[in-house]
Design a protein around this motif. Structure first.
Motif, PDB file in Angstrom:
ATOM      1  N   LEU A  89       0.839  -1.285  -0.140  1.00 24.51           N
ATOM      2  CA  LEU A  89      -0.049   0.052  -0.063  1.00 24.51           C
ATOM      3  C   LEU A  89       0.745   1.328   0.063  1.00 24.51           C
ATOM      4  N   LYS A  90       0.477   2.260  -0.674  1.00 21.86           N
ATOM      5  CA  LYS A  90       1.107   3.469  -0.745  1.00 21.86           C
ATOM      6  C   LYS A  90       0.636   4.544   0.213  1.00 21.86           C
ATOM      7  N   GLU A  91      -0.893   4.362   0.550  1.00 25.20           N
ATOM      8  CA  GLU A  91      -1.410   5.391   1.267  1.00 25.20           C
ATOM      9  C   GLU A  91      -2.198   4.686   2.397  1.00 25.20           C
ATOM     10  N   PHE A  92      -2.251   5.080   3.529  1.00 27.49           N
ATOM     11  CA  PHE A  92      -2.876   4.285   4.629  1.00 27.49           C
ATOM     12  C   PHE A  92      -3.865   5.138   5.406  1.00 27.49           C
ATOM     13  N   LYS A  93      -5.080   4.719   5.817  1.00 27.42           N
ATOM     14  CA  LYS A  93      -6.352   5.101   5.972  1.00 27.42           C
ATOM     15  C   LYS A  93      -6.665   4.442   7.321  1.00 27.42           C
ATOM     16  N   VAL A  94      -7.414   5.104   8.419  1.00 26.48           N
ATOM     17  CA  VAL A  94      -7.692   4.734   9.554  1.00 26.48           C
ATOM     18  C   VAL A  94      -9.315   5.316   9.762  1.00 26.48           C
ATOM     19  N   ALA A  95     -10.210   4.678  10.439  1.00 20.42           N
ATOM     20  CA  ALA A  95     -11.622   5.215  10.759  1.00 20.42           C
ATOM     21  C   ALA A  95     -11.666   5.385  12.281  1.00 20.42           C
ATOM     22  N   ILE A  96     -12.161   6.407  12.524  1.00 23.50           N
ATOM     23  CA  ILE A  96     -12.386   6.782  14.273  1.00 23.50           C
ATOM     24  C   ILE A  96     -13.933   7.111  14.671  1.00 23.50           C
ATOM     25  N   SER A  97     -14.126   6.631  15.765  1.00 22.90           N
ATOM     26  CA  SER A  97     -15.554   6.973  16.364  1.00 22.90           C
ATOM     27  C   SER A  97     -15.407   7.139  17.750  1.00 22.90           C
ATOM     28  N   TYR A  98     -16.390   7.758  18.534  1.00 22.00           N
ATOM     29  CA  TYR A  98     -16.377   7.843  19.739  1.00 22.00           C
ATOM     30  C   TYR A  98     -17.619   7.854  20.623  1.00 22.00           C
ATOM     31  N   ASP A  99     -17.800   7.734  21.915  1.00 25.97           N
ATOM     32  CA  ASP A  99     -19.181   7.445  22.414  1.00 25.97           C
ATOM     33  C   ASP A  99     -19.167   8.955  23.310  1.00 25.97           C
ATOM     34  N   ARG A 139     -14.778  -0.633   7.094  1.00 22.14           N
ATOM     35  CA  ARG A 139     -15.197  -1.342   5.737  1.00 22.14           C
ATOM     36  C   ARG A 139     -15.666  -0.233   4.509  1.00 22.14           C
ATOM     37  N   HIS A 140     -16.137   0.572   4.911  1.00 25.72           N
ATOM     38  CA  HIS A 140     -16.789   1.667   3.658  1.00 25.72           C
ATOM     39  C   HIS A 140     -15.457   2.473   3.146  1.00 25.72           C
ATOM     40  N   HIS A 141     -14.534   2.705   4.076  1.00 28.04           N
ATOM     41  CA  HIS A 141     -13.448   3.519   3.591  1.00 28.04           C
ATOM     42  C   HIS A 141     -12.313   2.585   3.147  1.00 28.04           C
ATOM     43  N   LYS A 142     -12.642   1.408   3.297  1.00 27.75           N
ATOM     44  CA  LYS A 142     -11.470   0.376   2.991  1.00 27.75           C
ATOM     45  C   LYS A 142     -10.003   0.586   3.845  1.00 27.75           C
ATOM     46  N   ALA A 143     -10.487   1.017   5.181  1.00 25.61           N
ATOM     47  CA  ALA A 143      -9.397   1.316   6.045  1.00 25.61           C
ATOM     48  C   ALA A 143      -8.528   0.013   6.476  1.00 25.61           C
ATOM     49  N   GLN A 144      -7.163   0.469   6.922  1.00 23.64           N
ATOM     50  CA  GLN A 144      -6.266  -0.558   7.463  1.00 23.64           C
ATOM     51  C   GLN A 144      -6.771  -0.718   8.824  1.00 23.64           C
ATOM     52  N   ALA A 145      -7.242   0.032   9.665  1.00 20.67           N
ATOM     53  CA  ALA A 145      -7.540  -0.181  11.063  1.00 20.67           C
ATOM     54  C   ALA A 145      -8.783   0.868  11.462  1.00 20.67           C
ATOM     55  N   TYR A 161     -10.381   2.421  24.547  1.00 24.42           N
ATOM     56  CA  TYR A 161      -9.810   2.684  23.302  1.00 24.42           C
ATOM     57  C   TYR A 161      -9.826   1.193  22.668  1.00 24.42           C
ATOM     58  N   LYS A 162     -10.863   1.024  21.600  1.00 19.87           N
ATOM     59  CA  LYS A 162     -10.970  -0.236  21.084  1.00 19.87           C
ATOM     60  C   LYS A 162     -10.429  -0.304  19.785  1.00 19.87           C
ATOM     61  N   VAL A 163      -9.363  -1.182  19.558  1.00 21.92           N
ATOM     62  CA  VAL A 163      -8.784  -1.237  18.222  1.00 21.92           C
ATOM     63  C   VAL A 163      -9.273  -2.345  17.163  1.00 21.92           C
ATOM     64  N   PHE A 164      -9.650  -1.776  15.899  1.00 16.52           N
ATOM     65  CA  PHE A 164     -10.329  -2.682  14.850  1.00 16.52           C
ATOM     66  C   PHE A 164      -9.254  -2.794  13.724  1.00 16.52           C
ATOM     67  N   TRP A 165      -9.318  -4.017  13.115  1.00 16.41           N
ATOM     68  CA  TRP A 165      -8.570  -4.320  11.993  1.00 16.41           C
ATOM     69  C   TRP A 165      -9.203  -3.952  10.751  1.00 16.41           C
ATOM     70  N   ASN A 166      -8.510  -4.157   9.601  1.00 18.28           N
ATOM     71  CA  ASN A 166      -9.018  -3.782   8.166  1.00 18.28           C
ATOM     72  C   ASN A 166     -10.328  -4.712   7.830  1.00 18.28           C
ATOM     73  N   ASP A 167     -10.394  -5.702   8.538  1.00 18.39           N
ATOM     74  CA  ASP A 167     -11.996  -6.393   8.222  1.00 18.39           C
ATOM     75  C   ASP A 167     -12.981  -5.535   8.906  1.00 18.39           C
ATOM     76  N   GLY A 168     -12.779  -4.840   9.528  1.00 21.18           N
ATOM     77  CA  GLY A 168     -13.842  -4.248  10.424  1.00 21.18           C
ATOM     78  C   GLY A 168     -14.146  -4.909  11.939  1.00 21.18           C
ATOM     79  N   ALA A 169     -13.379  -5.843  12.092  1.00 18.55           N
ATOM     80  CA  ALA A 169     -13.314  -6.515  13.427  1.00 18.55           C
ATOM     81  C   ALA A 169     -12.386  -6.031  14.474  1.00 18.55           C
ATOM     82  N   GLN A 170     -12.356  -6.245  15.598  1.00 16.22           N
ATOM     83  CA  GLN A 170     -11.367  -6.078  16.744  1.00 16.22           C
ATOM     84  C   GLN A 170     -10.345  -6.865  16.492  1.00 16.22           C
ATOM     85  N   VAL A 171      -9.147  -6.345  16.901  1.00 15.92           N
ATOM     86  CA  VAL A 171      -7.929  -6.574  16.331  1.00 15.92           C
ATOM     87  C   VAL A 171      -7.539  -8.214  16.876  1.00 15.92           C
ATOM     88  N   THR A 172      -6.976  -8.892  16.206  1.00 20.87           N
ATOM     89  CA  THR A 172      -6.564 -10.235  16.718  1.00 20.87           C
ATOM     90  C   THR A 172      -5.074 -10.474  16.339  1.00 20.87           C
TER      91      THR A 172
END
Length: 589
Positions: A89-99, A139-145, A161-172
């Motif tokens: 990958l040449k560009e990296f993307k991450v999604a963020i939300s908060y309660d 998943r929508h933004h095809k983000a890496q995390a 602080y919950k970490v998710f991976w590129n499939d949209g699931a929590q990191v494993t």
């Protein structure tokens, strides 16, 4: 790894990297010689548990604050860049939300600033949004995390602080261990890359996410309505009370319900808006009847059919309703049983069951669900506790067996997923599915107790109880370790008069047969979980919580002989026996 807490506190209090209020908070503890509090805050670094970090808010290495959030984000950034480069990958993307918790928005902006400082594009929601919408955004933004700033249903003094991976699931594994190692290797906070938030926005590295993504999510989950015509034509016949318990659920849940035809919805006014103090509850956990008290009162006052509530990050749902004049609170297993049976029966009746269907649950979720799924020709996948493992299994199947089709996933702790558009438990789609199920049975003159009893009569009775025992701080951690070791070395042939068939030790990944003392390998990742399996089908599992200072005991009683009333009475009596035994045993450990 343990450190010298006093030395670490002194280093924090004199380090100009930390702002004045942070240094002052720690210096006050030093001035007061508050060794206990200093120890709790500094004896170790925060650890990643089931998918991230969670802690009391405060200054220190073992607390969640601006600096530990930055540190966690730098650790995640390093792994995103490393794995992304490996994939070319040449560009990296991450999604963020908060309660709605204290500092959630501020922490989310810190997260975005560190990502921007590392050259990673951060996609952050304009307004607070729940876990399912964060997973959808990944998943929508095809983000890496992805990062969700939340402490779920913990008391108000916590954040996380919950970490998710590129499939949209929590990191494993292996990514979670890489992040943890990165986190532990950062000893100097000043080495963390960060960028001013507004500068990140102006440079096009921080992006605000708006209603277009939210609406795409509502369309996606709406498409999974099992009986859409019934909901659109008769949805107004179900009178629903809903509470977001001061969290993120109000807009998403009411919007999703309205979209599929449920217009008769009352929201608990006192709990409708986000509030970081959760002033109307002692803990904003819809698993507990106390958290639903105001919703139940509104239901009784207005004659509504059902009261439902979601936790602050809207991934769990609890419910209450009246049956024969008595208030009923279904547990997480019972809700899952009703959901699973309704979905599979409806798909079968409508001839819309997909080919090669599969269902995922955790090892501590009632085995009655396995029986139900198998009766409909649906394959069952069992995983370790937590939706990160459920969704990790979904991701694995999607890659290796794309011909298999997901239908449902559930865990006993009030988490459910009935679609494949996100990869975590989804309180929003759970609210819509439960409303659909309640309407279906109401039109038949039944409620969810009637529905459950019908299922029990057909498949056998199951009774599940969760015993939580809290042990706080360093001493508590040591006590929990002793309890696990005590049960791990249990070698009597029976427990509470029931014959043990085998003991599963997921830490050593071995199952010990109590009849011939042979061992076999368990095909699940290593985890500190023990499972006693009895010859009569009963199961008792235990594990330390990955996110809270407690040990959990799951008691799952199976009864197949006699009338339903006889089965219920025997199951309750046996549960009490197990509870008494466990409480006495842990006291001595």
């Amino acid at each position: 790894m343990e450190h010298n807490p006093i030395e670490r506190a002194k280093a924090w209090a004199t380090n100009d990297y930390f702002d004045e209020s942070s240094r002052k908070e720690v210096q006050t503890l030093l001035d007061n010689n508050d060794e206990k509090e200093i120890t709790e805050r500094f004896y170790k670094d925060l650890e990643f548990g089931t998918g991230g970090i969670r802690s009391i808010i405060g200054q220190g290495t073992n607390r969640i604050n601006t600096y530990t959030v930055r540190k966690a984000t730098q650790a995640l950034s390093n792994e995103v860049i490393r794995s992304g480069k490996e994939e070319g990958l040449k560009e990296f993307k991450v999604a963020i939300s908060y309660d709605s918790r204290k500092f959630s928005f501020e922490f989310a902006k810190e997260v975005a600033s560190v990502f921007a400082g590392n050259g990673i594009h951060a996609y952050i929601y304009k307004r607070l949004n729940p876990v399912p919408l964060l997973s959808f955004s990944v998943r929508h933004h095809k983000a890496q995390a992805g990062v969700m700033v939340t402490a779920s249903h913990n008391p108000p003094e916590y954040n996380g602080y919950k970490v998710f991976w590129n499939d949209g699931a929590q990191v494993t594994p292996p990514n979670d261990m890489n992040i943890i190692n990165n986190f532990l290797s950062i000893s100097d906070f000043s080495t963390i890359n960060t960028m001013d938030f507004e500068e990140g926005v102006s440079k096009g590295l921080i992006h605000w996410v708006g209603e277009d993504v939210e609406n795409a999510y509502y369309d996606a989950i709406g498409s999974k309505t099992v009986r859409p015509q019934m909901c659109q034509e008769k949805g107004d016949k179900l009178n629903i009370v809903y509470t977001p318990i001061h969290g993120t659920g109000y807009l998403p849940c009411t919007t999703a319900l309205k979209n599929i035809g449920f217009s008769n919805v009352q929201v608990v006014e006192e709990q409708k808006l986000p509030n970081q103090d959760f002033p109307t509850v002692s803990s904003p956990n819809p698993e507990n009847p106390e958290a639903l008290a105001l919703a139940v009162k509104l239901m009784e006052d207005t004659g509504a059919d059902i009261a439902m509530g979601t936790d602050p990050d809207t991934d769990r749902v609890g419910l209450a309703f009246k049956h024969d004049g008595e208030m009923v609170y279904l547990n997480g297993n019972q809700i899952g049983i009703v959901m699973l049976h309704y979905m599979l029966k409806s798909l079968q009746e409508q001839a819309t069951m997909p080919s090669n269907p599969y269902f995922v649950k955790t090892i501590v979720t009632t085995p009655l669900q396995d029986v139900i799924a198998q009766s409909f020709g649906v394959e069952v996948e069992n995983t370790l506790t937590g939706f990160k493992w459920i969704c990790g299994k979904m991701n694995q199947i999607e890659k290796t067996n794309p011909e298999r089709n997901f239908v449902f996933a559930t865990e006993e702790s009030f988490g459910y997923l009935n679609h494949e558009y996100v990869r975590d438990k989804d309180g929003v789609s759970s609210i819509t599915l439960l409303s659909e199920i309640c309407l279906y049975y109401k039109l038949k003159g039944m409620d969810l107790v009637d529905a459950l009893d019908k299922i029990y009569e057909e498949y056998g009775f199951s009774h599940e109880t969760l015993l939580n025992i809290n042990y706080y701080g360093k001493e508590g951690s040591e006590k929990i370790a002793r309890i696990m070791e005590d049960f791990r070395t249990y070698d009597e042939k029976t427990l509470c008069g029931d014959e043990i068939s085998y003991l599963e030790d997921f830490k050593t990944q071995k199952s010990k047969n109590f009849t011939d003392l042979t061992t076999t390998k368990l095909d699940l990742p290593s985890s500190n979980v023990l499972g006693f399996n009895f010859k009569n089908g009963t199961k008792v599992y235990m594990r330390p919580s990955g996110t809270e200072p407690k040990i959990k005991f799951y008691i799952m009683i199976q009864e197949t002989e006699g009338t339903l009333d006889e089965k219920k009475a025997r199951a309750l009596a046996k549960t009490e026996e197990f509870l008494t035994f466990i409480k006495a045993r842990v006291e001595k450990a």
